[in-house]
Design an enzyme around this catalytic site. Structure first.
Site, PDB file in Angstrom:
ATOM      1  N   HIS A  24      34.180  55.485  29.348  1.00 32.11           N
ATOM      2  CA  HIS A  24      33.325  56.144  28.413  1.00 32.11           C
ATOM      3  C   HIS A  24      33.312  55.384  27.170  1.00 32.11           C
ATOM      4  O   HIS A  24      34.563  55.077  26.255  1.00 32.11           O
ATOM      5  CB  HIS A  24      33.673  57.654  28.111  1.00 32.11           C
ATOM      6  CG  HIS A  24      33.954  58.420  29.184  1.00 32.11           C
ATOM      7  ND1 HIS A  24      34.957  59.572  29.302  1.00 32.11           N
ATOM      8  CD2 HIS A  24      33.544  58.509  30.466  1.00 32.11           C
ATOM      9  CE1 HIS A  24      34.908  60.124  30.557  1.00 32.11           C
ATOM     10  NE2 HIS A  24      34.250  59.137  31.217  1.00 32.11           N
ATOM     11  N   LYS A  59      38.011  55.648  17.362  1.00 26.73           N
ATOM     12  CA  LYS A  59      39.305  56.897  17.534  1.00 26.73           C
ATOM     13  C   LYS A  59      40.337  55.919  17.562  1.00 26.73           C
ATOM     14  O   LYS A  59      40.313  54.973  18.046  1.00 26.73           O
ATOM     15  CB  LYS A  59      38.801  57.664  18.610  1.00 26.73           C
ATOM     16  CG  LYS A  59      38.838  56.990  19.968  1.00 26.73           C
ATOM     17  CD  LYS A  59      38.463  57.671  21.167  1.00 26.73           C
ATOM     18  CE  LYS A  59      38.054  57.331  22.366  1.00 26.73           C
ATOM     19  NZ  LYS A  59      37.820  58.435  23.363  1.00 26.73           N
ATOM     20  N   TYR A  94      43.948  61.950  20.533  1.00 30.18           N
ATOM     21  CA  TYR A  94      43.034  60.812  19.793  1.00 30.18           C
ATOM     22  C   TYR A  94      42.372  61.579  18.552  1.00 30.18           C
ATOM     23  O   TYR A  94      42.034  62.584  18.693  1.00 30.18           O
ATOM     24  CB  TYR A  94      42.137  60.268  20.852  1.00 30.18           C
ATOM     25  CG  TYR A  94      41.346  61.298  21.813  1.00 30.18           C
ATOM     26  CD1 TYR A  94      40.171  61.610  21.572  1.00 30.18           C
ATOM     27  CD2 TYR A  94      41.983  61.823  22.833  1.00 30.18           C
ATOM     28  CE1 TYR A  94      39.311  62.526  22.506  1.00 30.18           C
ATOM     29  CE2 TYR A  94      41.246  62.692  23.942  1.00 30.18           C
ATOM     30  CZ  TYR A  94      40.035  62.904  23.404  1.00 30.18           C
ATOM     31  OH  TYR A  94      39.252  63.727  24.743  1.00 30.18           O
ATOM     32  N   ASP A 120      32.673  60.686  36.949  1.00 30.37           N
ATOM     33  CA  ASP A 120      33.348  59.428  36.516  1.00 30.37           C
ATOM     34  C   ASP A 120      33.000  58.725  37.686  1.00 30.37           C
ATOM     35  O   ASP A 120      32.763  57.263  37.616  1.00 30.37           O
ATOM     36  CB  ASP A 120      34.684  59.602  36.092  1.00 30.37           C
ATOM     37  CG  ASP A 120      34.843  59.856  34.956  1.00 30.37           C
ATOM     38  OD1 ASP A 120      33.851  59.998  33.984  1.00 30.37           O
ATOM     39  OD2 ASP A 120      36.102  60.458  34.309  1.00 30.37           O
TER      40      ASP A 120
END
Length: 462
Positions: free
Chosen positions: A64, A70, A127, A166
């Site tokens: 992704h 991040k 994160y 996914d």
């Protein structure tokens, strides 16, 4: 102190974090702004903290790419990470892999795809992100099994835990690269805005019809995470009209109130704000004016520009570009004098106001230079180079260059000129010190050279 290592993907940074342990367990500083910036991590301004817990070995998530930056680190367990550059550009498709544990973290810039596979049970990783999650944000995805990136997953994907979503992401050949953040130019119809169209053609340009700075809600419809640079070339510039009750209110609304709103937005969204200032913030009693000279405006217009400068200076990422006597496409002094020369007029022009012309194309080039070279944030004077001149001397030069008798221009002192023509007081010396901008490697053309070229093209375009 953490140690930062660059990777083959620009902006993707691997961090080695000091972990302090004893018989009780361990402790680490997961995010310590001062130390991490000193080590080379960007000051990315996180606003949201997420934690992902994975009970089984082989849990795999990704690939992704999100529209924000991040910092990912491990709280418990161990993960294998794969990162793919999905941004438009030469490094599109570049891959980097590494294992992360408590002592190793990764900084991921916007548009770099990320995927993680757990190597131990009960693994948790956290994160920090610098935008709030939004379902309407633009995401980019890549199939974990894409053959062209050929990630060597420790646990084969057929044996791993994946979501159906996914598994169905597209191959690299079908991925639309994530476009970079854009530059927004306000005041696109003005002399500088017109020049910026040619100098920074990839920018997005907004005229008053699109964003009217006199409207308090003019910024409400803009999705600011799509931008990284805003050039505020819009302003109320009617110097004499600003002395009237109606003009004073308009000047403060556009030059100060709107700028203050823009400064708050730039700070919140970590934008680079480029604001155009003026020689009119000074009283002109001493010159050349350095960037550090305290403001001392003589008129309302100058007061609004000085107030805006003070506001913009509080934005962490800002360039205040101070300039004077702009000449570009549209109504300006050079065109007026050339027209008077052609029509046989013999104008009286003030001869005690001294400065340098600034051609809009040179000013736009200076702005582009500051952005491209990532010059230190702050205030920079940008005008054309060369010998300072009075308005009267410039008018005489215009007459001469257009084939007319320069002696037709009569010099007059400001006090005498404005005795019959109402006008705001103006600084007598507007010469700006160019040492700071020249130290960055930028030098504009000599003003007389630029004037000859401008008139040589009929003044149609600068």
């Amino acid at each position: 102190m953490p140690h930062v290592t660059e990777t083959p993907i620009p902006g993707l940074l691997l961090l080695e974090l000091p972990v302090h342990g004893d018989n009780r367990g361990w402790f680490k500083e997961n995010w310590q702004r001062e130390k991490m910036i000193a080590a080379g991590l960007p000051d990315f301004g996180p606003v949201q903290h997420n934690i992902s817990f994975n009970g089984a070995i082989g849990t795999t998530r990704g690939i992704h790419a999100e529209p924000w930056d991040k910092l990912v680190s491990v709280a418990t367990g161990r993960i294998f990470g794969a990162w793919v550059d999905l941004r438009a550009g030469a490094t599109f498709g570049t891959v980097f892999t590494a294992e992360l544990d408590a002592a190793r973290a990764i900084y991921i810039p916007r548009g770099v795809g990320n995927a993680y596979q757990t190597l131990e049970p009960d693994t948790a990783y956290s994160y920090l992100v610098n935008e709030h999650w939004s379902s309407s944000a633009s995401y980019t995805f890549l199939n974990l099994a894409d053959e062209s990136i050929a990630v060597d997953w420790p646990i084969p994907l057929q044996d791993a835990e994946l979501s159906d979503k996914d598994r169905s992401h597209p191959r690299l050949t079908a991925v639309a690269p994530l476009a970079p953040r854009r530059t927004l130019v306000l005041g696109a119809a003005g002399q500088l805005g017109t020049a910026l169209r040619e100098t920074i053609p990839t920018a997005e340009f907004a005229t008053r019809d699109h964003i009217d700075l006199s409207d308090s809600g003019c910024f409400d419809h803009i999705h600011w995470p799509d931008y990284d640079v805003v050039i505020n070339a819009a302003a109320y510039t009617a110097v004499d009209a600003a002395e009237t009750a109606q003009g004073r209110a308009a000047a403060w609304a556009i030059n100060v109130t709107a700028t203050a709103a823009l400064a708050r937005i730039a700070t919140e969204h970590r934008l680079t704000l480029i604001h155009i200032s003026s020689d009119y913030v000074f009283d002109g009693t001493t010159a050349p004016h350095p960037e550090t000279e305290p403001a001392s405006p003589l008129n309302v217009y100058g007061q609004t520009k000085a107030a805006a400068d003070a506001i913009v200076s509080t934005v962490p990422r800002h360039y205040i570009v101070r300039t004077s006597w702009i000449i570009g496409e549209g109504a300006n002094f050079v065109r007026t004098m050339a027209s008077l020369a052609e029509r046989g007029s013999s104008p009286s022009v003030v001869n005690d106001q001294v400065g340098r012309l600034t051609f809009a194309s040179d000013l736009a080039a200076g702005i582009r230079h500051l952005i491209a070279t990532r010059a230190a944030f702050g205030t920079y004077n940008v005008t054309n180079a060369g010998q300072p001149q009075s308005w009267a001397a410039i008018a005489q030069r215009i007459f001469e260059l257009t084939g007319h008798d320069a002696a037709r221009v009569t010099g007059v002192e400001s006090a005498e000129y404005f005795a019959t023509a109402q006008g705001a007081p103006r600084p007598l010396n507007s010469v700006l010190d160019l040492t700071k901008i020249e130290a960055t490697g930028f030098r504009a053309r000599d003003a007389d050279v630029a004037l000859r070229e401008y008139l040589g093209r009929g003044g149609v375009r600068d």
